[in-house]
Design an enzyme around this catalytic site. Sequence first.
Site, PDB file in Angstrom:
ATOM      1  N   HIS E  20       5.619 -33.405 -12.224  1.00  0.00           N
ATOM      2  CA  HIS E  20       4.165 -33.303 -12.088  1.00  0.00           C
ATOM      3  C   HIS E  20       3.545 -34.701 -12.106  1.00  0.00           C
ATOM      4  O   HIS E  20       4.211 -35.689 -12.348  1.00  0.00           O
ATOM      5  CB  HIS E  20       3.550 -32.412 -13.183  1.00  0.00           C
ATOM      6  CG  HIS E  20       3.447 -33.037 -14.542  1.00  0.00           C
ATOM      7  ND1 HIS E  20       2.598 -32.566 -15.516  1.00  0.00           N
ATOM      8  CD2 HIS E  20       4.098 -34.086 -15.099  1.00  0.00           C
ATOM      9  CE1 HIS E  20       2.727 -33.310 -16.593  1.00  0.00           C
ATOM     10  NE2 HIS E  20       3.615 -34.221 -16.379  1.00  0.00           N
ATOM     11  N   CYS E  39       0.597 -41.299 -16.096  1.00  0.00           N
ATOM     12  CA  CYS E  39       0.715 -39.974 -15.483  1.00  0.00           C
ATOM     13  C   CYS E  39       0.058 -39.919 -14.106  1.00  0.00           C
ATOM     14  O   CYS E  39       0.223 -38.954 -13.369  1.00  0.00           O
ATOM     15  CB  CYS E  39       0.109 -38.915 -16.383  1.00  0.00           C
ATOM     16  SG  CYS E  39       1.018 -38.744 -17.935  1.00  0.00           S
ATOM     17  N   HIS E  45       6.534 -37.659 -12.087  1.00  0.00           N
ATOM     18  CA  HIS E  45       7.618 -37.837 -13.069  1.00  0.00           C
ATOM     19  C   HIS E  45       7.928 -36.417 -13.533  1.00  0.00           C
ATOM     20  O   HIS E  45       7.496 -35.467 -12.881  1.00  0.00           O
ATOM     21  CB  HIS E  45       7.158 -38.769 -14.198  1.00  0.00           C
ATOM     22  CG  HIS E  45       6.020 -38.236 -14.984  1.00  0.00           C
ATOM     23  ND1 HIS E  45       4.727 -38.244 -14.507  1.00  0.00           N
ATOM     24  CD2 HIS E  45       5.972 -37.620 -16.193  1.00  0.00           C
ATOM     25  CE1 HIS E  45       3.927 -37.692 -15.403  1.00  0.00           C
ATOM     26  NE2 HIS E  45       4.654 -37.299 -16.423  1.00  0.00           N
ATOM     27  N   HIS E  47       9.551 -33.404 -16.757  1.00  0.00           N
ATOM     28  CA  HIS E  47       9.828 -33.036 -18.148  1.00  0.00           C
ATOM     29  C   HIS E  47      10.758 -31.828 -18.211  1.00  0.00           C
ATOM     30  O   HIS E  47      10.809 -31.023 -17.293  1.00  0.00           O
ATOM     31  CB  HIS E  47       8.524 -32.677 -18.871  1.00  0.00           C
ATOM     32  CG  HIS E  47       7.529 -33.784 -18.922  1.00  0.00           C
ATOM     33  ND1 HIS E  47       7.698 -34.875 -19.733  1.00  0.00           N
ATOM     34  CD2 HIS E  47       6.369 -33.984 -18.257  1.00  0.00           C
ATOM     35  CE1 HIS E  47       6.666 -35.706 -19.568  1.00  0.00           C
ATOM     36  NE2 HIS E  47       5.853 -35.196 -18.673  1.00  0.00           N
ATOM     37  N   ASP E  85      10.643 -23.541 -12.562  1.00  0.00           N
ATOM     38  CA  ASP E  85      11.856 -24.337 -12.821  1.00  0.00           C
ATOM     39  C   ASP E  85      12.361 -25.053 -11.572  1.00  0.00           C
ATOM     40  O   ASP E  85      12.486 -24.450 -10.504  1.00  0.00           O
ATOM     41  CB  ASP E  85      12.963 -23.423 -13.352  1.00  0.00           C
ATOM     42  CG  ASP E  85      14.162 -24.233 -13.825  1.00  0.00           C
ATOM     43  OD1 ASP E  85      13.968 -25.311 -14.416  1.00  0.00           O
ATOM     44  OD2 ASP E  85      15.298 -23.777 -13.596  1.00  0.00           O
ATOM     45  N   HIS E  86      12.669 -26.337 -11.746  1.00  0.00           N
ATOM     46  CA  HIS E  86      13.155 -27.172 -10.652  1.00  0.00           C
ATOM     47  C   HIS E  86      12.128 -27.235  -9.518  1.00  0.00           C
ATOM     48  O   HIS E  86      12.482 -27.306  -8.338  1.00  0.00           O
ATOM     49  CB  HIS E  86      14.529 -26.700 -10.157  1.00  0.00           C
ATOM     50  CG  HIS E  86      15.643 -27.184 -11.055  1.00  0.00           C
ATOM     51  ND1 HIS E  86      15.814 -26.728 -12.332  1.00  0.00           N
ATOM     52  CD2 HIS E  86      16.620 -28.107 -10.864  1.00  0.00           C
ATOM     53  CE1 HIS E  86      16.853 -27.337 -12.888  1.00  0.00           C
ATOM     54  NE2 HIS E  86      17.358 -28.183 -12.026  1.00  0.00           N
ATOM     55  N   GLU E 133       5.616 -30.076 -23.783  1.00  0.00           N
ATOM     56  CA  GLU E 133       5.922 -30.986 -22.679  1.00  0.00           C
ATOM     57  C   GLU E 133       7.009 -31.958 -23.125  1.00  0.00           C
ATOM     58  O   GLU E 133       7.872 -32.364 -22.349  1.00  0.00           O
ATOM     59  CB  GLU E 133       4.661 -31.760 -22.280  1.00  0.00           C
ATOM     60  CG  GLU E 133       4.864 -32.643 -21.076  1.00  0.00           C
ATOM     61  CD  GLU E 133       3.693 -33.580 -20.843  1.00  0.00           C
ATOM     62  OE1 GLU E 133       2.696 -33.127 -20.260  1.00  0.00           O
ATOM     63  OE2 GLU E 133       3.774 -34.754 -21.260  1.00  0.00           O
TER      64      GLU E 133
END
Lengths: 146, 146, 146, 146, 146, 146
Positions: E20, E39, E45, E47, E85-86, E133
């Site tokens: 994100h 950010c 980047h 998490h 996810d991913h 996060e």
Amino acid sequence: LDGKNDMILLTRKADFSAAHFYWNPTWSEEENVKVFGKCANRQGHGHNYTLEVTVAGEIDVVTGFVVDLKLLKDILEREVVSVYDHRHLNYEVPEFAEGTGMVPTTENIAVAIWRRLAGKIPGAKLHRVRVYEMPDLFADFYGEGA
Amino acid sequence: LDGKNDMILLTRKADFSAAHFYWNPTWSEEENVKVFGKCANRQGHGHNYTLEVTVAGEIDVVTGFVVDLKLLKDILEREVVSVYDHRHLNYEVPEFAEGTGMVPTTENIAVAIWRRLAGKIPGAKLHRVRVYEMPDLFADFYGEGA
Amino acid sequence: LDGKNDMILLTRKADFSAAHFYWNPTWSEEENVKVFGKCANRQGHGHNYTLEVTVAGEIDVVTGFVVDLKLLKDILEREVVSVYDHRHLNYEVPEFAEGTGMVPTTENIAVAIWRRLAGKIPGAKLHRVRVYEMPDLFADFYGEGA
Amino acid sequence: LDGKNDMILLTRKADFSAAHFYWNPTWSEEENVKVFGKCANRQGHGHNYTLEVTVAGEIDVVTGFVVDLKLLKDILEREVVSVYDHRHLNYEVPEFAEGTGMVPTTENIAVAIWRRLAGKIPGAKLHRVRVYEMPDLFADFYGEGA
Amino acid sequence: LDGKNDMILLTRKADFSAAHFYWNPTWSEEENVKVFGKCANRQGHGHNYTLEVTVAGEIDVVTGFVVDLKLLKDILEREVVSVYDHRHLNYEVPEFAEGTGMVPTTENIAVAIWRRLAGKIPGAKLHRVRVYEMPDLFADFYGEGA
Amino acid sequence: LDGKNDMILLTRKADFSAAHFYWNPTWSEEENVKVFGKCANRQGHGHNYTLEVTVAGEIDVVTGFVVDLKLLKDILEREVVSVYDHRHLNYEVPEFAEGTGMVPTTENIAVAIWRRLAGKIPGAKLHRVRVYEMPDLFADFYGEGA
């Protein structure tokens, strides 16, 4: 703190390792497996349970304690850990014994531990019992009528 | 990296929940309790075991992998987790069954898992099997002759 | 301790959050998905990486240190964290940029960080670089020729 | 396992909470602060230390143990925890007392604990002492001459 | 337990890895960097997010469950994990897509997941959605009007 | 989200390492040891404390934040960490100094940190202060009159 007693929550953890399985004797094997999956294996499996007991109370202005930590630890040991640790919950812990109809799920274990501890902690109120069966699964109970 | 294949270790974790107890059938109850303590309770107790499997190999210059992670996960599932998870080690896992004389200690579980995995991981060498019985107790095995 | 310098290992952790994806530009989309699965999504996904850097050396008899901790922290920050943290590894970190053919797998990240740190830590030897991509997956690199 | 004794490593953790500070009495205050930073505060600060003790040995074919776990726990308690826990390392632990010139760094604590334990564990060899001062900082010692 | 249905909370965790970035398209680059810091890097980047979903309900006296755990896991997988996810949250998850004005902060992710799950869990009430996060940063949402 | 401001909780962790002891100067040594046990050692011992600060507020529809994270981190650093970290609570932190009668228990530390933070966080309400002295012991404070 300056004579005003403040309500605070104190939480202490304890661990116990136990075996269990899920089984309803009035159901067929198929029905048990359908509802309980792998947990229906009557040989039993087991977990490292983590118990978090939270008490609420005022801070004693002399000691700075809500509750004597050594005493709280002794109560958890006597009322819960000595009964559950290195035991098979279905066979050796009375509240889950055959004929009770009580399945030792995380939810029921939290309620059972609440009942073992309620009224036993001098000077503080039992606020919450949390039981982790696995790091990614836990139940919280705040008491009857909560 | 730049055509030079470097030896590297890759570790993947897996979990299983199982019941067990420690018992030597050639000893008296007293002897078993003296040596094994609470673990001698034949109703069994249980743990959330954590398994760490480390493989050693060269990095494939095209994929950047020592080993295909999906394949490694499938091998751990097939060879270990599907056999041990939600099982009673003393009654349901052949290497610890009655008559083998094998007590399912953390040490013996690490060796048994090594034997289940050795030679099964294509393109990489099994380097270490670590088994945690509790977060504060674990065994490492580096293979026969290591 | 009593004038004898003992070899000891000291490990310090650092964290960085980064995006990445796995892709071989000489392959078709199908081939990439077959080999890399969900990681082949070229929009990228990301992780909280944990880096453990281990140095080996003798304990300085005056300070009790193998290495100045503040200095070690500064080196990790300058050489690794400031380059990788809050970055997209495929687009912003030179060793994984398009045309290098280097896929930013956990294995390759461990080797790349080794190369960034080797020879940069005064008075101690870089012993191991460990990179966790997830709590259940990590790679260890002990250096070229190890 | 089948009569062949395999070398295996067993690790047990223990915790202790202690105060310490870093100070070289032959230096000025400025020099101490320059080298030791915040740790040079002579009022002391403190940590929850975690100790990991690893022993190496053959698995006893009868018990499945490398070492009797209860005995190992008792040795750690008697030799280390009872001496370090709830103590100020600089004032109350002999190996770090004034005049020894020993700064209670993580590295020196690992060596000191090694010396307290070496030769005290029947039937197994002390393999490694790991001390965590914080979750992100730890030292490993493998013994003199290692 | 004895026919009285007790209200209890059950929590299950799930993980997803995503990329994100934070960006307000009506602001200049300078303004974005001033408010969002690192950010604001539009390469993104990522998490390892951890999701904790808590449901409240009465314990079924027959099964001992508040909610069928397998069913809950399937709902989390279908409604959240398979979508997040991913993935790159800004580009691939509709509630954060360009034009929505929704920045994928931890707070907004918690609200978005609440909306994905509300009304989908048979026999229990969604009580809380917690999103980590990083291990040291998390948001809790208790629902609209809470 | 869609113009409706939702109340949400955001929690940030911070760490500090400090020394302390428990002692009531109006009591004899025996009385102090009886009540405070090992904690009555006036040389002091120490801990890695973990602080969790939870704030409540509406999500800003433009930024997606309840509170500016960088600002929150700076406030925790300035008001708490810079005062408590690498300090001896009994000697160096005013609220626990000799003559205050305040014992630096986990409960009292939670209240003291609340008082340091209340009213200092722009645009959000301080909701809870949690202090871990050890991973298995923590106190929660929700403010005066809570």
